[in-house]
Design a protein around this motif. Structure first.
Motif, PDB file in Angstrom:
ATOM      1  N   PRO A   1       0.799  -1.234   0.000  1.00 45.65           N
ATOM      2  CA  PRO A   1       0.000   0.000   0.000  1.00 45.65           C
ATOM      3  C   PRO A   1       0.830   1.281   0.000  1.00 45.65           C
ATOM      4  CG  PRO A   1      -0.070  -1.075   2.154  1.00 45.65           C
ATOM      5  CD  PRO A   1       0.570  -2.043   1.208  1.00 45.65           C
ATOM      6  N   GLU A   2       2.096   1.203   0.418  1.00 36.97           N
ATOM      7  CA  GLU A   2       2.944   2.391   0.465  1.00 36.97           C
ATOM      8  C   GLU A   2       3.688   2.634  -0.851  1.00 36.97           C
ATOM      9  OE1 GLU A   2       5.383  -0.845   2.644  1.00 36.97           O
ATOM     10  OE2 GLU A   2       3.378  -0.569   1.796  1.00 36.97           O
ATOM     11  N   ALA A   3       3.446   1.811  -1.866  1.00 33.76           N
ATOM     12  CA  ALA A   3       4.137   1.938  -3.154  1.00 33.76           C
ATOM     13  C   ALA A   3       3.912   3.314  -3.763  1.00 33.76           C
ATOM     14  CB  ALA A   3       3.655   0.859  -4.119  1.00 33.76           C
ATOM     15  N   GLU A   4       4.996   3.885  -4.306  1.00 34.02           N
ATOM     16  CA  GLU A   4       4.920   5.206  -4.936  1.00 34.02           C
ATOM     17  C   GLU A   4       5.081   5.135  -6.456  1.00 34.02           C
ATOM     18  OE1 GLU A   4       6.773   8.329  -1.887  1.00 34.02           O
ATOM     19  OE2 GLU A   4       8.141   6.645  -2.274  1.00 34.02           O
TER      20      GLU A   4
ATOM     21  N   VAL B   1      16.908  -6.484 -12.358  1.00 34.91           N
ATOM     22  CA  VAL B   1      16.106  -5.259 -12.347  1.00 34.91           C
ATOM     23  C   VAL B   1      16.068  -4.661 -10.946  1.00 34.91           C
ATOM     24  CG1 VAL B   1      13.743  -4.381 -12.558  1.00 34.91           C
ATOM     25  CG2 VAL B   1      14.700  -5.828 -14.354  1.00 34.91           C
ATOM     26  N   VAL B   2      15.835  -5.507  -9.954  1.00 32.68           N
ATOM     27  CA  VAL B   2      15.808  -5.039  -8.563  1.00 32.68           C
ATOM     28  C   VAL B   2      17.146  -4.421  -8.185  1.00 32.68           C
ATOM     29  CG1 VAL B   2      15.659  -5.764  -6.149  1.00 32.68           C
ATOM     30  CG2 VAL B   2      14.030  -6.659  -7.821  1.00 32.68           C
ATOM     31  N   ASP B   3      18.245  -5.079  -8.568  1.00 36.57           N
ATOM     32  CA  ASP B   3      19.584  -4.559  -8.252  1.00 36.57           C
ATOM     33  C   ASP B   3      19.809  -3.193  -8.888  1.00 36.57           C
ATOM     34  OD1 ASP B   3      20.206  -6.784  -6.758  1.00 36.57           O
ATOM     35  OD2 ASP B   3      21.348  -7.793  -8.339  1.00 36.57           O
ATOM     36  N   ALA B   4      19.369  -3.029 -10.148  1.00 43.70           N
ATOM     37  CA  ALA B   4      19.536  -1.749 -10.847  1.00 43.70           C
ATOM     38  C   ALA B   4      18.762  -0.639 -10.131  1.00 43.70           C
ATOM     39  CB  ALA B   4      19.068  -1.873 -12.292  1.00 43.70           C
ATOM     40  N   LEU B   5      17.574  -0.952  -9.684  1.00 38.11           N
ATOM     41  CA  LEU B   5      16.754   0.034  -8.973  1.00 38.11           C
ATOM     42  C   LEU B   5      17.364   0.385  -7.622  1.00 38.11           C
ATOM     43  CD1 LEU B   5      13.258  -1.437  -9.851  1.00 38.11           C
ATOM     44  CD2 LEU B   5      14.092   0.812 -10.547  1.00 38.11           C
ATOM     45  N   ARG B   6      17.874  -0.613  -6.930  1.00 43.43           N
ATOM     46  CA  ARG B   6      18.516  -0.362  -5.637  1.00 43.43           C
ATOM     47  C   ARG B   6      19.762   0.494  -5.811  1.00 43.43           C
ATOM     48  NH1 ARG B   6      17.967  -6.539  -3.170  1.00 43.43           N
ATOM     49  NH2 ARG B   6      15.907  -6.266  -2.166  1.00 43.43           N
ATOM     50  N   GLU B   7      20.529   0.222  -6.858  1.00 44.71           N
ATOM     51  CA  GLU B   7      21.736   1.014  -7.130  1.00 44.71           C
ATOM     52  C   GLU B   7      21.382   2.470  -7.413  1.00 44.71           C
ATOM     53  OE1 GLU B   7      23.811  -0.917 -10.304  1.00 44.71           O
ATOM     54  OE2 GLU B   7      24.196  -2.737  -9.125  1.00 44.71           O
ATOM     55  N   ALA B   8      20.175   2.688  -7.967  1.00 44.65           N
ATOM     56  CA  ALA B   8      19.719   4.047  -8.266  1.00 44.65           C
ATOM     57  C   ALA B   8      19.127   4.729  -7.033  1.00 44.65           C
ATOM     58  CB  ALA B   8      18.687   4.019  -9.392  1.00 44.65           C
ATOM     59  N   GLY B   9      19.105   4.025  -5.923  1.00 52.09           N
ATOM     60  CA  GLY B   9      18.627   4.606  -4.676  1.00 52.09           C
ATOM     61  C   GLY B   9      17.185   4.332  -4.338  1.00 52.09           C
ATOM     62  N   ALA B  10      16.518   3.515  -5.161  1.00 58.26           N
ATOM     63  CA  ALA B  10      15.117   3.201  -4.889  1.00 58.26           C
ATOM     64  C   ALA B  10      14.984   2.213  -3.734  1.00 58.26           C
ATOM     65  CB  ALA B  10      14.456   2.609  -6.136  1.00 58.26           C
ATOM     66  N   GLN B  11      13.860   2.286  -3.055  1.00 60.52           N
ATOM     67  CA  GLN B  11      13.523   1.302  -2.027  1.00 60.52           C
ATOM     68  C   GLN B  11      12.558   0.311  -2.666  1.00 60.52           C
ATOM     69  OE1 GLN B  11      12.003   2.944   1.647  1.00 60.52           O
ATOM     70  NE2 GLN B  11      11.237   0.958   2.355  1.00 60.52           N
ATOM     71  N   VAL B  12      13.069  -0.849  -3.045  1.00 60.11           N
ATOM     72  CA  VAL B  12      12.236  -1.837  -3.729  1.00 60.11           C
ATOM     73  C   VAL B  12      11.443  -2.630  -2.705  1.00 60.11           C
ATOM     74  CG1 VAL B  12      12.189  -3.796  -5.309  1.00 60.11           C
ATOM     75  CG2 VAL B  12      13.883  -1.990  -5.638  1.00 60.11           C
TER      76      VAL B  12
ATOM     77  N   LYS C   1      10.897   8.957 -14.436  1.00 61.86           N
ATOM     78  CA  LYS C   1      11.414   9.703 -13.282  1.00 61.86           C
ATOM     79  C   LYS C   1      11.440   8.810 -12.043  1.00 61.86           C
ATOM     80  CE  LYS C   1      10.733  14.124 -10.907  1.00 61.86           C
ATOM     81  NZ  LYS C   1      10.570  13.676  -9.511  1.00 61.86           N
ATOM     82  N   LEU C   2      12.593   8.762 -11.409  1.00 66.00           N
ATOM     83  CA  LEU C   2      12.749   7.985 -10.179  1.00 66.00           C
ATOM     84  C   LEU C   2      13.661   8.748  -9.239  1.00 66.00           C
ATOM     85  CD1 LEU C   2      12.240   5.286  -8.637  1.00 66.00           C
ATOM     86  CD2 LEU C   2      14.378   4.463  -9.638  1.00 66.00           C
ATOM     87  N   ASP C   3      13.105   9.152  -8.108  1.00 65.74           N
ATOM     88  CA  ASP C   3      13.883   9.876  -7.110  1.00 65.74           C
ATOM     89  C   ASP C   3      14.472   8.903  -6.087  1.00 65.74           C
ATOM     90  OD1 ASP C   3      13.216  12.356  -8.222  1.00 65.74           O
ATOM     91  OD2 ASP C   3      11.332  12.428  -7.084  1.00 65.74           O
ATOM     92  N   PRO C   4      15.688   9.162  -5.620  1.00 64.72           N
ATOM     93  CA  PRO C   4      16.282   8.311  -4.579  1.00 64.72           C
ATOM     94  C   PRO C   4      15.361   8.219  -3.368  1.00 64.72           C
ATOM     95  CG  PRO C   4      17.923   9.817  -5.472  1.00 64.72           C
ATOM     96  CD  PRO C   4      16.605  10.247  -6.039  1.00 64.72           C
ATOM     97  N   GLY C   5      15.205   7.006  -2.866  1.00 61.74           N
ATOM     98  CA  GLY C   5      14.364   6.797  -1.695  1.00 61.74           C
ATOM     99  C   GLY C   5      12.919   6.460  -2.007  1.00 61.74           C
ATOM    100  N   GLN C   6      12.512   6.624  -3.261  1.00 59.37           N
ATOM    101  CA  GLN C   6      11.127   6.295  -3.608  1.00 59.37           C
ATOM    102  C   GLN C   6      10.866   4.803  -3.458  1.00 59.37           C
ATOM    103  OE1 GLN C   6      10.406   8.311  -7.524  1.00 59.37           O
ATOM    104  NE2 GLN C   6       8.630   9.136  -6.451  1.00 59.37           N
ATOM    105  N   LYS C   7       9.632   4.495  -3.052  1.00 63.79           N
ATOM    106  CA  LYS C   7       9.221   3.115  -2.809  1.00 63.79           C
ATOM    107  C   LYS C   7       8.643   2.528  -4.098  1.00 63.79           C
ATOM    108  CE  LYS C   7       8.410   4.086   2.049  1.00 63.79           C
ATOM    109  NZ  LYS C   7       7.417   4.230   3.139  1.00 63.79           N
ATOM    110  N   VAL C   8       9.298   1.469  -4.581  1.00 69.08           N
ATOM    111  CA  VAL C   8       9.001   0.918  -5.904  1.00 69.08           C
ATOM    112  C   VAL C   8       8.503  -0.520  -5.816  1.00 69.08           C
ATOM    113  CG1 VAL C   8      10.048   0.249  -8.109  1.00 69.08           C
ATOM    114  CG2 VAL C   8      10.725   2.385  -7.011  1.00 69.08           C
ATOM    115  N   VAL C   9       7.549  -0.851  -6.685  1.00 68.71           N
ATOM    116  CA  VAL C   9       7.145  -2.239  -6.891  1.00 68.71           C
ATOM    117  C   VAL C   9       7.457  -2.592  -8.345  1.00 68.71           C
ATOM    118  CG1 VAL C   9       5.217  -3.880  -6.999  1.00 68.71           C
ATOM    119  CG2 VAL C   9       5.344  -2.214  -5.134  1.00 68.71           C
TER     120      VAL C   9
END
Length: 212
Positions: A65-68, A134-145, A111-119
């Motif tokens: 539910p917290e996905a952005e 894919v998850v690793d790439a998003l984490r490297e970009a600062g996303a919270q998967v 657009k993906l900001d560091p710290g954003q919550k991603v599914v």
């Protein structure tokens, strides 16, 4: 009828999943397989598409539910992420298989900001290798998967282990065991075919299932 059963029924009806125990497919790895899945066909069936995309959106809303932001896997997950994001009124993007060799050299599109919550939205989980990339790439970009929502999973032990080791939660709309059960109930396959399918999935590299 559960969502898993409903999705399995649609996948079989539109032939997004082929079950051919007597005439196996050959995977890229060389493994002989009695099952082949092509979830791209969901997009060409309005009825199946509605069921699947609404189920993806409902799963994201319930489990995360917290996905952005929703991020699709390239290329099969892109359209599913876009439709589900439209239903949920959320931003979406996608992750390429590798960085572009032109322009800004992006691997993550949108657009993906560091710290954003991603599914992550994935069409199919087998050994989970591409999904974890894919998850690793998003984490490297600062996303919270937060996790992954996939349409179908084979439920392979290798895939389960990889996801666990990477700390990735996956919720699949449907799965191999449900699909086999529905296929028998709907007379797509026989009980003996189901036995072959399950023996194959227990150890895909062992071709003894073809002799049964």
């Amino acid at each position: 009828m559960t969502i898993a059963e409903k999705v399995a029924k649609e996948l079989l009806k539109i032939k997004a999943v082929f079950l051919r125990p007597s005439d196996p497919f050959t995977w890229a790895s060389g493994i002989k397989s009695p099952i082949y899945c092509d979830n791209r066909l969901i997009l060409t069936s309005p009825e199946a598409r509605k069921i699947v995309e609404e189920a993806i959106a409902e799963t994201v809303a319930e489990k995360f539910p917290e996905a952005e932001v929703l991020m699709g896997t390239s290329t099969a997950g892109i359209a599913h992420a876009a439709i589900a994001a439209w239903i949920l009124n959320k931003p979406m993007g996608y992750v390429r298989g590798g960085n572009k060799d032109h322009g800004r050299g992006n691997r993550i599109e949108g657009k993906l900001d560091p710290g954003q919550k991603v599914v992550v939205i994935e069409d199919l989980i087998s050994t989970a290798g591409s999904c974890i990339e894919v998850v690793d790439a998003l984490r490297e970009a600062g996303a919270q998967v937060l996790g992954v929502v996939s349409i179908f999973t084979y439920g392979m032990e290798k895939g389960k282990k990889r996801l666990e080791e990477a700390g990735v939660i996956n919720y699949s709309l449907s799965n191999f065991d449900t699909l086999c059960r529905v296929a028998v109930e709907e007379n797509y396959i026989s009980d003996s075919d189901e036995f072959k399918l399950k023996k194959f999935m227990a150890n895909p590299s062992d071709e003894s299932w073809m002799a049964n």
